[in-house]
Design a protein around this motif. Sequence first.
Motif, short mmCIF file in Angstrom:
data_model
loop_
_atom_site.label_atom_id
_atom_site.label_comp_id
_atom_site.label_asym_id
_atom_site.label_seq_id
_atom_site.Cartn_x
_atom_site.Cartn_y
_atom_site.Cartn_z
N UNK A 90 -31.55 8.31 -32.77
CA UNK A 90 -30.89 7.95 -34.03
C UNK A 90 -30.97 9.08 -35.05
N UNK A 91 -32.13 9.73 -35.11
CA UNK A 91 -32.32 10.82 -36.06
C UNK A 91 -31.38 11.99 -35.75
N UNK A 144 -30.06 7.93 -38.69
CA UNK A 144 -31.31 7.62 -39.37
C UNK A 144 -31.74 8.80 -40.21
N UNK A 145 -32.14 8.53 -41.45
CA UNK A 145 -32.70 9.58 -42.31
C UNK A 145 -34.22 9.55 -42.19
N UNK A 149 -36.31 21.05 -45.00
CA UNK A 149 -36.56 20.21 -43.83
C UNK A 149 -35.38 19.27 -43.62
N UNK A 150 -34.86 19.17 -42.41
CA UNK A 150 -33.71 18.28 -42.18
C UNK A 150 -34.11 16.81 -42.36
N UNK A 151 -33.52 16.16 -43.33
CA UNK A 151 -33.74 14.73 -43.52
C UNK A 151 -32.70 13.90 -42.77
N UNK A 152 -31.48 14.39 -42.76
CA UNK A 152 -30.41 13.64 -42.10
C UNK A 152 -29.38 14.61 -41.53
N UNK A 163 -24.58 17.31 -35.46
CA UNK A 163 -25.85 18.02 -35.42
C UNK A 163 -26.07 18.97 -36.57
N UNK A 164 -25.21 18.94 -37.56
CA UNK A 164 -25.40 19.75 -38.75
C UNK A 164 -26.27 19.03 -39.76
N UNK A 165 -27.05 19.79 -40.53
CA UNK A 165 -27.92 19.18 -41.52
C UNK A 165 -27.08 18.67 -42.68
N UNK A 166 -27.12 17.37 -42.90
CA UNK A 166 -26.35 16.75 -43.97
C UNK A 166 -27.18 16.64 -45.25
N UNK A 167 -28.45 16.28 -45.09
CA UNK A 167 -29.38 16.16 -46.23
C UNK A 167 -30.66 16.90 -45.86
N UNK A 168 -31.11 17.78 -46.73
CA UNK A 168 -32.35 18.53 -46.51
C UNK A 168 -33.32 18.24 -47.65
N UNK A 169 -34.60 18.42 -47.37
CA UNK A 169 -35.61 18.18 -48.40
C UNK A 169 -35.48 19.19 -49.53
N UNK A 170 -35.69 18.75 -50.77
CA UNK A 170 -35.59 19.67 -51.90
C UNK A 170 -36.88 20.46 -52.07
#
Length: 280
Positions: free
Chosen positions: A87-88, A93-94, A132-135, A140-147
Amino acid sequence: MDKVVESAASAVADIPDGATLAVGGFGLCGIPSVLIEAILEAGTSDLEAVSNNCGVDEWGLGKLLFAKRIRRMISSYVGENKEFARQYLSGELEVELTPQGTLAERMRAGGSGIAAFYTATGVGTQVAEGGLPWKYDTEGNVLVASPPKETKVFATAEGDREYVLEEAIVADFGLVRAWKGDRHGNLVFRDSARNFNPLAAMSGRVTIAEVEELVEPGELDPNDVHTPGVYVQRVVQLTPEQAADKRIEKVTTRPRPSSDPAGSSGDALVDDVATHGLGG
């Protein structure tokens, strides 16, 4: 104040879609499996779960995950759940991965009224610097990354040292499992089942505890209480069958020594818990 409710179903009935849950346990040890099952049966969805891990494919939080009831996880270890990985990586899944000690302190701080704290853990890595990839998206592209997080240098006995600011976690509901509990919500955890349970209890605005053995107020020695009732709003008494239903995450076996009278047949096997002991 008697905090005992009649069933797990009634205890979780007001948990809404989209709620944040702080869930005790480590691996499969000390997880509130009965409360998790009640949430599954209630059909509650779009949940954010704060827990060391997400169970396994067929037990614990893994059951909610498999039913796609969890949209986001804050965890420190997720390596035993293939569905979690699927899922991740497929963007369903985020996931906010957090160092284990930092996760524990974020939950404790939330229950202590501490908004944030500085720690040296993660300095110089993506934990502090962000990225860090959150979602992921479906490609397979990083949609949301950690700030990036705020850092600050403090003087220590060893000289100046850099620290990163971590925010506390306060969840809508805390779900825990205790070995013993009284009607006022005072809880005692057994051995390794103590793990994240006291922290999850502190972190929840409303905390629900499933207890294997319910006792009357005054029967617990105050020196033995791990979580005082001020942190617990609801108590669910488990049946003997529910209390005994404890899964082992990994089991290995070895031949019983022939000198052992119990192994005289030569074919008997003795179970050896490889990881995450049976504490409670």
